[in-house]
Design an enzyme around this catalytic site. Structure first.
Site, PDB file in Angstrom:
ATOM      1  N   ASP A   3      93.791 -12.098  21.705  1.00  0.00           N
ATOM      2  CA  ASP A   3      92.556 -12.411  20.974  1.00  0.00           C
ATOM      3  C   ASP A   3      92.946 -13.409  19.880  1.00  0.00           C
ATOM      4  O   ASP A   3      94.126 -13.641  19.620  1.00  0.00           O
ATOM      5  CB  ASP A   3      91.971 -11.129  20.352  1.00  0.00           C
ATOM      6  CG  ASP A   3      90.716 -11.404  19.520  1.00  0.00           C
ATOM      7  OD1 ASP A   3      89.810 -12.091  20.023  1.00  0.00           O
ATOM      8  OD2 ASP A   3      90.644 -10.957  18.359  1.00  0.00           O
ATOM      9  N   SER A   4      91.941 -13.946  19.210  1.00  0.00           N
ATOM     10  CA  SER A   4      92.226 -14.854  18.099  1.00  0.00           C
ATOM     11  C   SER A   4      92.840 -14.096  16.918  1.00  0.00           C
ATOM     12  O   SER A   4      93.438 -14.721  16.045  1.00  0.00           O
ATOM     13  CB  SER A   4      90.939 -15.526  17.636  1.00  0.00           C
ATOM     14  OG  SER A   4      90.046 -14.549  17.142  1.00  0.00           O
ATOM     15  N   CYS A  67      88.845 -11.301  24.186  1.00  0.00           N
ATOM     16  CA  CYS A  67      88.116 -12.192  23.294  1.00  0.00           C
ATOM     17  C   CYS A  67      86.989 -12.811  24.105  1.00  0.00           C
ATOM     18  O   CYS A  67      87.235 -13.376  25.180  1.00  0.00           O
ATOM     19  CB  CYS A  67      89.063 -13.279  22.797  1.00  0.00           C
ATOM     20  SG  CYS A  67      88.264 -14.596  21.873  1.00  0.00           S
ATOM     21  N   GLU A 146      88.435 -10.110   9.612  1.00  0.00           N
ATOM     22  CA  GLU A 146      89.816 -10.570   9.408  1.00  0.00           C
ATOM     23  C   GLU A 146      90.272 -10.337   7.967  1.00  0.00           C
ATOM     24  O   GLU A 146      91.458 -10.241   7.692  1.00  0.00           O
ATOM     25  CB  GLU A 146      89.957 -12.056   9.787  1.00  0.00           C
ATOM     26  CG  GLU A 146      89.814 -12.320  11.284  1.00  0.00           C
ATOM     27  CD  GLU A 146      91.063 -11.962  12.107  1.00  0.00           C
ATOM     28  OE1 GLU A 146      92.179 -12.169  11.625  1.00  0.00           O
ATOM     29  OE2 GLU A 146      90.881 -11.461  13.237  1.00  0.00           O
ATOM     30  N   CYS A 178      81.431  -9.829  20.797  1.00  0.00           N
ATOM     31  CA  CYS A 178      82.629 -10.379  20.163  1.00  0.00           C
ATOM     32  C   CYS A 178      83.476  -9.160  19.874  1.00  0.00           C
ATOM     33  O   CYS A 178      82.964  -8.164  19.334  1.00  0.00           O
ATOM     34  CB  CYS A 178      82.279 -11.110  18.870  1.00  0.00           C
ATOM     35  SG  CYS A 178      83.742 -11.521  17.862  1.00  0.00           S
ATOM     36  N   HIS A 180      85.547  -8.495  17.749  1.00  0.00           N
ATOM     37  CA  HIS A 180      85.685  -8.109  16.336  1.00  0.00           C
ATOM     38  C   HIS A 180      84.535  -7.198  15.876  1.00  0.00           C
ATOM     39  O   HIS A 180      84.683  -6.461  14.913  1.00  0.00           O
ATOM     40  CB  HIS A 180      85.652  -9.344  15.424  1.00  0.00           C
ATOM     41  CG  HIS A 180      86.939 -10.113  15.354  1.00  0.00           C
ATOM     42  ND1 HIS A 180      87.416 -10.872  16.389  1.00  0.00           N
ATOM     43  CD2 HIS A 180      87.839 -10.254  14.339  1.00  0.00           C
ATOM     44  CE1 HIS A 180      88.554 -11.452  16.025  1.00  0.00           C
ATOM     45  NE2 HIS A 180      88.835 -11.098  14.778  1.00  0.00           N
TER      46      HIS A 180
HETATM   47  N1  DGL Z   1      87.152 -11.799  18.914  1.00  0.00           N
HETATM   48  C1  DGL Z   1      86.721 -13.025  19.432  1.00  0.00           C
HETATM   49  C2  DGL Z   1      85.591 -12.916  20.390  1.00  0.00           C
HETATM   50  O1  DGL Z   1      85.424 -11.881  21.005  1.00  0.00           O
HETATM   51  C3  DGL Z   1      86.501 -14.220  18.589  1.00  0.00           C
HETATM   52  C4  DGL Z   1      86.658 -14.315  17.214  1.00  0.00           C
HETATM   53  C5  DGL Z   1      86.859 -15.678  16.638  1.00  0.00           C
HETATM   54  O2  DGL Z   1      85.883 -16.356  16.308  1.00  0.00           O
HETATM   55  O3  DGL Z   1      88.006 -16.014  16.492  1.00  0.00           O
HETATM   56  O4  DGL Z   1      84.863 -13.850  20.601  1.00  0.00           O
END
Ligand code: DGL
Length: 261
Positions: A3-4, A67, A146, A178, A180
């Site tokens: 993931d990022s 992600c 984050e 997402c 996150h």
């Molecule tokens: N967790 C990531 C997703 O599911 C992206 C987060 C980011 O913008 O870096 O899209």
């Protein structure tokens, strides 16, 4: 899996719980997060680079793109060129969303990249059901996670503004598109109201991975716990501190990664 940053830990949690014997390598590309506002072609390059690393350095038997943005940008290409199976989070998430809805009015929230790509619109349409889908991008949510700020007044105010169209759309189920966002579930639920079911892709993705390993006959046998390894392209101490809080004790050591390798 990768993931990022910390978001994919929601998928890691589900994978570890479902398949405690499997070894796991998690790459959090915190040196280059967020992916959401970037051009999809740039995210695709990152995804190719990390997948190569996982296959070449760690000899993984499956790659999970934990992600949504990277799944939207690179899943098809990675599935064609990678010598091991690659699983994304979008189709499992869409299927879980359609399982959850009763009134056929659903929502998806995600990054600007994910929502703009149309990947969820296509994934939901591919099921051929009569569904009214409302989508909203939520720029800023990832940055709050984050920073470890998951239920502050500020994130609540942002959520009220970004989710307002979905509240008006009278949906009964909302997909956190997402990885996150499950860390913001309390805030999102407060804004959407208790009647809206929040769905995420973590469990559905973990079940897909398990099925794939069973079908391929490559599940790890025996009863010893799998090894869990974490790598970050950003500040490894920061990754360890917040990552451990978000995932749990399995996140013990973090190794530094830098690009290009
Ligand atoms: N967790 C990531 C997703 O599911 C992206 C987060 C980011 O913008 O870096 O899209």
């Amino acid at each position: 899996m990768f993931d990022s940053g910390f978001g994919g830990l929601t998928v890691a949690r589900a994978l570890i719980d479902l398949m405690p014997n499997e070894d796991l390598v998690y790459v959090g590309d915190t040196g280059r997060y967020p992916y959401g506002p970037r051009d999809l072609s740039e995210v695709r390059e990152f995804a190719l680079e990390i997948t190569n690393h996982l296959v070449r350095t760690h000899d993984v038997k499956v790659v999970v793109i934990a992600c949504n943005t990277a799944s939207a940008a690179a899943l098809d290409e990675l599935q064609q060129i990678t010598p091991v199976p690659v699983i994304g989070v979008i189709e499992p998430g869409a299927a879980a969303l359609l399982d959850a809805t009763r009134n056929g009015r659903v929502g998806v929230i995600g990054t600007v990249g994910t929502i703009g790509s149309g990947a969820y619109q296509r994934a939901v349409a591919s099921h051929g059901r009569e569904i009214e889908l409302s989508c909203a991008a939520c720029p800023g949510f990832v940055e709050f996670v984050e920073r470890g700020e998951t239920d502050s007044d500020q994130v609540h105010v942002l959520a009220q503004r970004l989710l307002a169209p979905l509240v008006d759309a009278d949906i009964d189920s909302l997909l956190l598109g997402c990885t996150h966002y499950p860390f913001l579930a309390r805030t999102i639920s407060d804004v959407m109201g208790r009647d809206v079911v929040l769905v995420d892709s973590a469990d559905a993705t973990a079940f897909r991975v398990r099925q794939l390993l069973i079908d391929a006959g490559t599940t790890q046998s025996g009863s010893s716990a799998g090894a869990h390894r974490f790598e970050s392209s950003g500040d490894v101490e920061a990754f360890r501190g917040l990552g451990r809080q978000l995932l749990g004790p399995e996140l013990d050591e973090v190794t530094a990664l830098s690009w290009p390798e």
